[in-house]
Design an enzyme around this catalytic site. Sequence first.
Site, PDB file in Angstrom:
ATOM      1  N   GLY A  47       0.813  -1.216   0.000  1.00 39.60           N
ATOM      2  CA  GLY A  47       0.000   0.000   0.000  1.00 39.60           C
ATOM      3  C   GLY A  47       0.842   1.259   0.000  1.00 39.60           C
ATOM      4  CB  CYS A  48       3.819   2.238   1.940  1.00 40.63           C
ATOM      5  SG  CYS A  48       3.022   2.105   3.560  1.00 40.63           S
TER       6      CYS A  48
END
Length: 164
Positions: A47-48
């Site tokens: 996600g990052c």
Amino acid sequence: MAKMLNEGDAVPDVTLSGPGNAPVRLRDLVGDKVLVIYFYPRDDSPGCTVQACSLRDQYQDFTDAGADVVGISSDSAESHEKFVAKHRLPFRLLSDPDGAARKAFGVGTNFLGLLPGRVTFIADRTGTIRYAFDSQMQVRKHVSGALEVVRSLTGQGAAPARPG
């Protein structure tokens, strides 16, 4: 954990480690441009990486609208340098190993306290928070919402996103 900062609150006066472990005082970044400050859990997590690369892909839109972008996580400056190089990130990542900035902004944890939160703040040129978005899962909305707010603060209005 302190209450999360909201619209009308001031950017806290915290100093973090920047590129090359150089100290970066957040309050010193206020003034010339609108400031996008995004907290994220970890370098190179799925996600990052999506969030950072989305910011990278629209970075020119942010700068054209008069904003500076800064990412903050507890990862080391060395980890950030690798993440920046791997994904060609044009903005600064700051290291918050002791969680001082996270605490000052009131950014908590998610998923039973196991994962540091993902929150994006927008501060105007006076250092006043004008937007706060907290969502662990809506990583792309952090970027699109932030750009919309930046444009409204700088009088840029809505503009189409650059093709990716």
